[in-house]
Design a protein around this motif. Structure first.
Motif, short mmCIF file in Angstrom:
data_model
loop_
_atom_site.label_atom_id
_atom_site.label_comp_id
_atom_site.label_asym_id
_atom_site.label_seq_id
_atom_site.Cartn_x
_atom_site.Cartn_y
_atom_site.Cartn_z
N VAL A 5 30.83 44.40 43.13
CA VAL A 5 29.84 43.34 42.97
C VAL A 5 29.93 42.83 41.54
N LEU A 6 29.82 41.49 41.39
CA LEU A 6 29.90 40.85 40.08
C LEU A 6 28.70 39.91 39.92
N LEU A 7 28.23 39.74 38.69
CA LEU A 7 27.24 38.71 38.35
C LEU A 7 27.88 37.80 37.32
N THR A 8 27.97 36.49 37.62
CA THR A 8 28.63 35.54 36.73
C THR A 8 27.65 34.45 36.29
N ASP A 9 27.96 33.84 35.13
CA ASP A 9 27.12 32.73 34.68
C ASP A 9 27.66 31.42 35.23
N ALA A 10 27.10 30.29 34.74
CA ALA A 10 27.48 28.98 35.27
C ALA A 10 28.94 28.65 34.99
N SER A 26 29.19 43.98 36.23
CA SER A 26 30.22 44.29 37.22
C SER A 26 30.18 45.79 37.52
N SER A 27 30.46 46.11 38.79
CA SER A 27 30.60 47.51 39.16
C SER A 27 31.92 48.10 38.65
N VAL A 28 32.84 47.23 38.21
CA VAL A 28 34.09 47.67 37.57
C VAL A 28 33.96 47.36 36.08
N LYS A 61 34.02 43.21 32.93
CA LYS A 61 32.95 42.53 32.20
C LYS A 61 33.53 41.61 31.13
N TYR A 62 32.89 40.46 30.99
CA TYR A 62 33.27 39.42 30.03
C TYR A 62 34.69 38.93 30.29
N ARG A 63 35.12 38.96 31.55
CA ARG A 63 36.30 38.26 32.00
C ARG A 63 35.83 37.02 32.75
N THR A 64 36.70 36.10 33.06
CA THR A 64 36.31 34.86 33.72
C THR A 64 37.00 34.76 35.07
N LEU A 65 36.30 34.10 36.02
CA LEU A 65 36.89 33.91 37.33
C LEU A 65 38.06 32.94 37.28
N ALA A 66 38.03 32.00 36.35
CA ALA A 66 39.11 31.02 36.17
C ALA A 66 39.20 30.70 34.68
N PRO A 67 40.34 30.21 34.19
CA PRO A 67 40.45 29.84 32.78
C PRO A 67 39.39 28.82 32.39
N LEU A 68 38.79 28.98 31.20
CA LEU A 68 37.76 28.07 30.72
C LEU A 68 38.40 26.86 30.05
N THR A 69 37.73 25.72 30.19
CA THR A 69 38.21 24.50 29.54
C THR A 69 37.95 24.56 28.03
N PRO A 70 38.69 23.79 27.24
CA PRO A 70 38.44 23.77 25.78
C PRO A 70 37.00 23.40 25.44
#
Length: 606
Positions: free
Chosen positions: A203-208, A215-217, A221-230
């Motif tokens: 289970v994960l909790l992510t921001d906007a 995270s249960s792993v 933590k503090y990884r992103t589901l997809a690369p962030l834009t500049p």
């Protein structure tokens, strides 16, 4: 002869073509059956995952809403107002620091601090620590900027002083219509992870922005589901929301989208094992819970169904071939046909037995899944009930504080401020009504009128609620009834509430002495001087005189941090006092003794 030889190859070719077609049809039908079985198993996983996501969302909302009102109560403290008006007063600063320290300890928050209009911290609950917030400039934080604009601030971020993550509530402090500063409360939400044990599902909790907050792993933590834009990276760097964290992509890869809330993805550590990803959005924070379910059981169900369908079609084909062979058979092949028939019957029996065993196993699996779903529902309802019970304690504390302040304001003629106080009280009362309404279908409403309540029956009802715990902790129970049919003039539900609280406190006390040879809870029933008398005594370590003197004060507790807020005995004493009775504590050997005195009533008294 030439004609016979020339006709053989076309006949053989036709048989081979027919065999190829039948094989293709069989594989197609088996594939469809396997796909159906896999989809059915996936649908069950989605139902279970959706219920878990609802439970996680309720737990998070209960945790955060418990502290949301707290910043607004700080502007009711005259010392806080005075400090923001006279920031150079060192004595006043120490008093506010001590007040915030005590309030933080009672509420269970991480840190509470006061900021002036320039964003500089004037007082903080951690003022004694070497890395205290006092003197820090937090004007760059979005929640401070929002509060300074008059908008309540809500923000999740990693602290720049200690590096501890938390959720921040901020609200402007006003005096006579003019803003003086900002009150901020930091809450630790990582305690939710304690219930997320690592396993096949995650289970994960992510921001906007898709940054993983919880995270249960742990390594996710503090990884992103997809690369962030500049642009997003510049925004996060400016607010220092994830201080010193790299925010590298997690590496989830989507294989197939089922709908807006579910898809099949692969995890970075094993791309050969797809998992089911389900999403639950949380408004208004724009957060999302993501639940990753292991699909190995669904894939196994699909494979088993595919193999079973192939076996069934092979059996049908063999039966058809057998029928054709029987029609063509001659008398000299009767023995061979009989042997073939016996072989087919044995195979049919084996397949039937396998089908029966498989159906029984699938029924057991469905039953186990239903029981697990029901257990999950009851666990979520238990968390909701516990969360709502604790949530009521905070508004009650605020109600008492603000009602006292309203009385003072009315005496001073500050009717507008008193009206504002009363409006806040009304909002808190409405919220408490909403919370208790959630449990309305599970508990009947207590009757406001006082009736004749049989004391022994009330004790038995209360004992039922803690009986299981007493068995687990090997605590014996002894009840002595000096007088039969003792009836007290009270409300049975609220009397049972007081008794359950006293029993639970007694069990907590004896739990602190696991090696004690004597573990006993004793209850005596009697009457004296026109009153019903109930005595509850345990064999725990007892209570010193210094503790007994403050035992019924709100927020006073001898339990470790996180075990209680110190409101149970205060509420119990208030309930008994409303009945016209008295609840007191006395020294005992061993343990502690609580005595309840209630007005006697004749059976049938209304």
């Amino acid at each position: 002869m030439a004609t016979s030889h020339s006709a053989a190859p076309p006949r053989r070719a036709r048989r081979m073509a027919l065999g190829a077609v039948l094989l293709a049809v069989a594989l197609t039908l088996a594939g469809l059956a396997g796909r159906w079985a896999g989809d059915a198993a996936t649908a069950k996983l989605r139902e279970a995952g959706a219920q878990r996501l609802d439970g996680y969302a309720v737990s998070l909302d209960n945790l955060l809403s418990k502290y949301e009102f707290l910043p607004g109560t700080l502007e009711l403290n005259k010392d806080v107002i005075a400090l923001l008006q006279r920031p150079d007063d060192g004595t006043l600063r120490n008093e506010v620091n001590t007040y915030l320290e005590q309030l933080n300890r009672r509420s269970g928050a991480t840190t509470i601090y006061i900021v002036n209009l320039q964003g500089v911290t004037q007082a903080a609950s951690n003022w004694r620590a070497a890395d205290s917030f006092v003197g820090d400039n937090v004007a760059f934080r979005p929640y401070v900027r929002d509060a300074l604009r008059g908008v309540p601030g809500m923000f999740y971020g990693v602290g720049t002083t200690r590096g501890e993550p938390g959720y921040f509530f901020a609200k402007g402090i006003f005096y006579e219509g003019r803003m003086l500063g900002v009150a901020t409360v930091k809450v630790n939400i990582e305690q939710l992870e304690k219930g997320w044990e690592p396993g096949a599902d995650q289970v994960l909790l992510t921001d906007a922005h898709g940054v993983v907050l919880l995270s249960s792993v742990p390594e996710w933590k503090y990884r992103t589901l997809a690369p962030l834009t500049p642009e997003v990276l510049r925004e996060l760097n400016a607010s220092r929301q994830y201080f010193l964290h790299a925010l590298s992509p997690l590496g989830l890869r989507e294989l197939r989208r089922l709908d807006d809330r579910a898809s099949i993805v692969t995890l970075p550590q094993d791309e050969r094992a797809p998992v089911l990803s389900q999403k639950r959005s949380l408004a208004p924070r724009l957060w999302s819970f993501i639940y990753l379910s292991d699909l190995s059981s669904a894939r196994a169900s699909a494979r088993n169904t595919f193999a079973f369908a192939l076996l069934l079609q092979a059996l049908l084909l063999m039966l058809v071939l057998y029928a054709r062979q029987r029609r063509r058979a001659h008398s000299q092949l009767e023995v061979m046909v009989a042997e073939r028939t016996a072989s087919l019957q044995q195979m049919t029996q084996s397949l039937s037995e396998e089908i029966r065993v498989r159906c029984k196993a699938e029924e057991k699996l469905r039953q186990a899944q239903r029981e697990l779903v029901q257990a999950g529902k009851m666990a979520v309802l238990g968390q909701m009930a516990a969360g709502i019970t604790h949530e009521l304690n905070q508004p009650l504390t605020a109600l008492r504080t603000m009602s006292d302040n309203a009385r003072v304001l009315i005496e001073r003629g500050r009717l507008e401020d008193a009206s504002s106080n009363l409006s806040t009280i009304s909002q808190l009362v409405a919220r408490m009504g909403e919370l208790t309404g959630q449990l309305r279908q599970f508990a009947r409403k207590a009757d406001a009128s006082l009736t004749a309540v049989p004391v022994a029956a009330a004790i038995s009802a209360a004992l039922f609620l803690v009986e299981r715990r007493m068995e687990q902790e090997r605590v014996s129970f002894r009840m002595s009834i000096r007088e039969q049919d003792v009836h007290a003039l009270c409300d049975s539900n609220r009397l049972e509430q007081v008794l359950v609280n006293l029993f639970a406190n007694a069990l907590d006390a004896m739990e602190a002495m696991p090696n004690s040879a004597l573990r006993e809870l004793c209850v005596n029933i009697g009457s004296a001087n026109g009153r019903a008398v109930i005595t509850v005594q345990d064999s725990g370590p007892g209570l010193p005189a210094a503790v007994r003197a403050h035992l019924f004060e709100p927020f006073f507790t001898t339990k470790p941090q996180g075990k209680g807020l110190g409101l149970g005995l205060a509420i119990s004493e208030q309930i008994i006092r409303e009945f016209g009775g008295e609840l007191r504590v006395e020294a005992a050997t061993p343990g502690a003794r609580f005595i309840i005195e209630l007005p006697l009533a004749q059976q049938g008294t209304a």
